[in-house]
Write an enzyme that holds these catalytic residues in place. Structure first.
Site, PDB file in Angstrom:
ATOM      1  N   ALA A   6       0.831  -1.203   0.000  1.00  0.00           N
ATOM      2  CA  ALA A   6       0.000   0.000   0.000  1.00  0.00           C
ATOM      3  C   ALA A   6       0.871   1.261   0.000  1.00  0.00           C
ATOM      4  CB  ALA A   6      -0.934   0.008   1.203  1.00  0.00           C
ATOM      5  N   TYR A   7       1.958   1.223   0.760  1.00  0.00           N
ATOM      6  CA  TYR A   7       2.878   2.362   0.809  1.00  0.00           C
ATOM      7  C   TYR A   7       3.478   2.611  -0.576  1.00  0.00           C
ATOM      8  CZ  TYR A   7       7.008   5.101   2.043  1.00  0.00           C
ATOM      9  OH  TYR A   7       7.974   6.063   2.104  1.00  0.00           O
ATOM     10  N   SER A   8       3.939   1.556  -1.221  1.00  0.00           N
ATOM     11  CA  SER A   8       4.536   1.691  -2.552  1.00  0.00           C
ATOM     12  C   SER A   8       3.514   2.175  -3.570  1.00  0.00           C
ATOM     13  CB  SER A   8       5.132   0.353  -2.999  1.00  0.00           C
ATOM     14  OG  SER A   8       6.180  -0.019  -2.141  1.00  0.00           O
TER      15      SER A   8
END
Length: 106
Positions: A6-8
């Site tokens: 999700a961060y990426s």
């Protein structure tokens, strides 16, 4: 990195927005660029590493994974932002400026 999907994805979305908004806002003279910092040494960030011994171990680990051999300083990230906000970058549009000590190149 594990568990960073999700961060990426959110980082990729920000870069995509910069390119899209640059095209959409060009008629208004608005330039959109992205600054992508990596490990920047801030009191809040290093405090999240835990106690002093753990923080030192994490800093050493980060330094070993970055070609520059250290964490970045807030002033270095700020200088990149100041450049993009200045007239010196008047022809820079829709770009992503990595402020990461070379980590993105590995």
């Amino acid at each position: 990195m594990e568990a960073f999907g999700a961060y990426s994805a959110s980082k990729a979305a920000v870069r995509s927005f910069a390119r899209t908004w640059s095209n959409e806002l060009k008629g208004r003279g608005i330039r959109v660029n992205v600054v992508s910092p990596a490990w920047i040494e801030t009191p809040g960030g290093t405090a999240s590493f835990g106690d002093e011994e753990t923080a030192r171990a994490m800093k050493d680990h980060v330094a070993a994974t970055v070609p520059k051999g250290r964490m970045g300083q807030p002033e270095e990230a700020a200088a990149a932002v100041a450049f993009l906000a200045s007239e010196q970058s008047s022809y820079v549009v829709g770009s992503n400026l990595y402020v990461d000590g070379g980590a993105n190149q590995i």
